[in-house]
Design a protein around this motif. Sequence first.
Motif, PDB file in Angstrom:
ATOM      1  N   GLY A 353       0.772  -1.152   0.121  1.00 53.24           N
ATOM      2  CA  GLY A 353      -0.004  -0.108   0.052  1.00 53.24           C
ATOM      3  C   GLY A 353       0.902   1.330   0.110  1.00 53.24           C
ATOM      4  O   GLY A 353       0.327   2.355  -0.361  1.00 53.24           O
ATOM      5  N   CYS A 354       2.114   1.118   0.249  1.00 52.74           N
ATOM      6  CA  CYS A 354       2.699   2.263   0.472  1.00 52.74           C
ATOM      7  C   CYS A 354       3.202   2.859  -1.003  1.00 52.74           C
ATOM      8  O   CYS A 354       3.193   4.132  -1.077  1.00 52.74           O
ATOM      9  CB  CYS A 354       4.101   1.991   1.318  1.00 52.74           C
ATOM     10  SG  CYS A 354       5.227   3.579   1.730  1.00 52.74           S
ATOM     11  N   ALA A 383       4.201   2.375   7.431  1.00 57.36           N
ATOM     12  CA  ALA A 383       5.047   2.181   6.139  1.00 57.36           C
ATOM     13  C   ALA A 383       4.565   3.576   5.472  1.00 57.36           C
ATOM     14  O   ALA A 383       5.360   4.439   4.936  1.00 57.36           O
ATOM     15  CB  ALA A 383       4.994   1.279   5.144  1.00 57.36           C
ATOM     16  N   VAL A 384       3.142   3.784   5.427  1.00 61.06           N
ATOM     17  CA  VAL A 384       2.770   4.973   4.897  1.00 61.06           C
ATOM     18  C   VAL A 384       3.053   6.402   5.415  1.00 61.06           C
ATOM     19  O   VAL A 384       3.163   7.070   5.221  1.00 61.06           O
ATOM     20  CB  VAL A 384       1.037   4.760   4.523  1.00 61.06           C
ATOM     21  CG1 VAL A 384       0.417   6.077   4.218  1.00 61.06           C
ATOM     22  CG2 VAL A 384       0.922   3.682   3.646  1.00 61.06           C
ATOM     23  N   ASN A 386       5.475   6.721   7.973  1.00 64.00           N
ATOM     24  CA  ASN A 386       6.897   7.033   7.935  1.00 64.00           C
ATOM     25  C   ASN A 386       7.103   7.737   6.520  1.00 64.00           C
ATOM     26  O   ASN A 386       8.253   8.548   6.559  1.00 64.00           O
ATOM     27  CB  ASN A 386       7.712   6.021   8.183  1.00 64.00           C
ATOM     28  CG  ASN A 386       7.427   5.474   9.373  1.00 64.00           C
ATOM     29  OD1 ASN A 386       7.165   6.211  10.258  1.00 64.00           O
ATOM     30  ND2 ASN A 386       8.086   4.088  10.128  1.00 64.00           N
ATOM     31  N   ALA A 387       6.555   7.503   5.544  1.00 67.46           N
ATOM     32  CA  ALA A 387       7.023   8.133   4.197  1.00 67.46           C
ATOM     33  C   ALA A 387       6.293   9.472   3.953  1.00 67.46           C
ATOM     34  O   ALA A 387       6.432   9.885   3.198  1.00 67.46           O
ATOM     35  CB  ALA A 387       6.453   7.085   3.003  1.00 67.46           C
ATOM     36  N   GLY A 388       5.628   9.745   4.970  1.00 68.10           N
ATOM     37  CA  GLY A 388       4.885  11.157   4.729  1.00 68.10           C
ATOM     38  C   GLY A 388       3.724  11.503   4.129  1.00 68.10           C
ATOM     39  O   GLY A 388       3.411  12.433   3.200  1.00 68.10           O
ATOM     40  N   LEU A 389       3.162  10.061   3.812  1.00 62.82           N
ATOM     41  CA  LEU A 389       1.985  10.160   2.661  1.00 62.82           C
ATOM     42  C   LEU A 389       0.690  10.303   3.322  1.00 62.82           C
ATOM     43  O   LEU A 389      -0.305  10.248   2.639  1.00 62.82           O
ATOM     44  CB  LEU A 389       2.135   8.600   1.888  1.00 62.82           C
ATOM     45  CG  LEU A 389       3.462   8.542   1.222  1.00 62.82           C
ATOM     46  CD1 LEU A 389       3.534   7.188   0.599  1.00 62.82           C
ATOM     47  CD2 LEU A 389       3.733   9.661   0.120  1.00 62.82           C
ATOM     48  N   ALA A 390       0.488  10.080   4.556  1.00 59.34           N
ATOM     49  CA  ALA A 390      -0.822  10.099   5.425  1.00 59.34           C
ATOM     50  C   ALA A 390      -1.332  11.672   5.502  1.00 59.34           C
ATOM     51  O   ALA A 390      -0.589  12.295   6.440  1.00 59.34           O
ATOM     52  CB  ALA A 390      -0.775   9.486   6.605  1.00 59.34           C
ATOM     53  N   ASN A 391      -2.400  11.932   4.877  1.00 62.82           N
ATOM     54  CA  ASN A 391      -2.985  13.316   5.245  1.00 62.82           C
ATOM     55  C   ASN A 391      -3.701  13.231   6.572  1.00 62.82           C
ATOM     56  O   ASN A 391      -3.591  14.382   7.260  1.00 62.82           O
ATOM     57  CB  ASN A 391      -4.248  13.264   4.477  1.00 62.82           C
ATOM     58  CG  ASN A 391      -4.043  13.607   2.814  1.00 62.82           C
ATOM     59  OD1 ASN A 391      -3.832  12.594   2.169  1.00 62.82           O
ATOM     60  ND2 ASN A 391      -3.715  15.032   2.349  1.00 62.82           N
ATOM     61  N   GLU A 392      -4.221  12.063   7.108  1.00 59.09           N
ATOM     62  CA  GLU A 392      -4.778  11.808   8.529  1.00 59.09           C
ATOM     63  C   GLU A 392      -4.123  10.526   9.063  1.00 59.09           C
ATOM     64  O   GLU A 392      -4.119   9.631   8.450  1.00 59.09           O
ATOM     65  CB  GLU A 392      -6.283  11.777   8.333  1.00 59.09           C
ATOM     66  CG  GLU A 392      -6.794  13.267   7.896  1.00 59.09           C
ATOM     67  CD  GLU A 392      -6.742  14.332   8.939  1.00 59.09           C
ATOM     68  OE1 GLU A 392      -6.255  14.224  10.195  1.00 59.09           O
ATOM     69  OE2 GLU A 392      -7.330  15.373   8.544  1.00 59.09           O
ATOM     70  N   ILE A 393      -4.129  10.526  10.346  1.00 65.98           N
ATOM     71  CA  ILE A 393      -3.884   9.589  11.205  1.00 65.98           C
ATOM     72  C   ILE A 393      -4.965   9.395  12.029  1.00 65.98           C
ATOM     73  O   ILE A 393      -5.072   9.988  13.020  1.00 65.98           O
ATOM     74  CB  ILE A 393      -2.589   9.413  11.782  1.00 65.98           C
ATOM     75  CG1 ILE A 393      -1.558   9.766  10.888  1.00 65.98           C
ATOM     76  CG2 ILE A 393      -2.247   8.061  12.634  1.00 65.98           C
ATOM     77  CD1 ILE A 393      -0.110   9.806  11.371  1.00 65.98           C
ATOM     78  N   LEU A 394      -5.828   8.393  11.702  1.00 69.77           N
ATOM     79  CA  LEU A 394      -7.025   8.232  12.698  1.00 69.77           C
ATOM     80  C   LEU A 394      -7.442   6.878  13.429  1.00 69.77           C
ATOM     81  O   LEU A 394      -6.605   5.986  12.913  1.00 69.77           O
ATOM     82  CB  LEU A 394      -8.157   8.152  11.810  1.00 69.77           C
ATOM     83  CG  LEU A 394      -8.393   9.365  10.901  1.00 69.77           C
ATOM     84  CD1 LEU A 394      -9.694   9.236   9.860  1.00 69.77           C
ATOM     85  CD2 LEU A 394      -8.525  10.644  11.560  1.00 69.77           C
TER      86      LEU A 394
END
Length: 407
Positions: A353-354, A383-384, A386-394
């Motif tokens: 998914g990353c 992984a997502v 840490n790669a700076g790809l998440a707009n939100e962490i829920l």
Amino acid sequence: MPVRVLIVDDSGFFRHRITDLLAGDSRIEVVGSAQNGREGVEQAKKLKPDLITMDVEMPQMNGIEAVRVIMRECPTNILMLSSLTHEGAQVTLQALEAGALDYLSKDMRAWMEHSSSLEKQLRDKVVELGRSRHARQRSSFISSAGKSSGGTSMVFRPDSASRSPASSTATSRPARTPAPAARPSGQRTEPAGSRLQERSATPATGIAPRRPVSRKSIPADCKLVVIGSSTGGPAALQQILTQLPANFPHPILLVQHMPKTFTSVFASRLDQQCNIAVKEAEDGDRLMPGRALLAPGGHQMIIDPRNKDVIRIMPGDERLTYKPSVDVTYASAAKSYASKVLAIILTGMGADGCDGARLLRQQGATVWAQNKESCTIYGMPQAVVNAGLANEILDLTEFGPILSNKR
């Protein structure tokens, strides 16, 4: 400290085989074994292992009932061993409902051979699940949600007050009504204070600037929701999807790491439990609001490049580790729907998914990741993130209310 493992299986062959496969790993210590579920419960209380491997069919007390008792009396992380049959899939999903975290196929031929792939898969699952604290978290959820009359936990069940109860047979539910067409882009308005600040992309990543995303709702121009998950995913998906109304305005694609037999059974069970329609995807299926299509095990699910309302099911490529793969479906969604995708990455081992999330973000799409605290295994969301790809962490509990617009 090594992960302490209790092996529960009525087959002497499997008890010895599992022990042999785990013995060569310094991260693991086999602390005991049991020949049936009743003995397994007693040993779990006595030895307090970090993880239990649990067979399904055993005398005196079967694996499902043993899981229920253990989760009620001495919560422990449990890995089920199940056959790759329709019946095996049914009972394995019942075990996940009861509180088990994951499963591994019990293919006699593979277990008799000296398969390095099986050995690695078993060891990695044991270590990851043994180090997870999810059993305690899940036990707290069970306590707060209550028990069903049959003693099955509510972890994999919808709340009876708002949704039809889950069972291994079809249950009644409100009639589904046609979903309304998605709102035209820009029709929804959000207060400025509810949006995130835009961030500029760094040249190294090539990611488009982050679009303002409401913490309380789906992005206004969303046309497709794609959800990827693995270990712990069945319970997480059920918790989210059962909160969606029948008139949910977007199509949903689901990619859960499962073998073929399991995905067909899982889709059927979700369809019984949810107000939206859920089915195992077939080649030529159309994307429809209020319907979720689950990628079939052993195959890849993509969007037809010539018709973005149609799903194509492709043979599983042996070069790809995961069949189905979250990366493959994410990448296809990025190509067909660009910025109008909401991608959600849930609990699971590894990093599938990353790469797909990176392609989505480059197209301006929105990516939400499950937080560590509510994951069974934090690998895929981590992984997502840490790669700076998440707009939100829920948290897992937030996805359903946000998607269903319950503020």
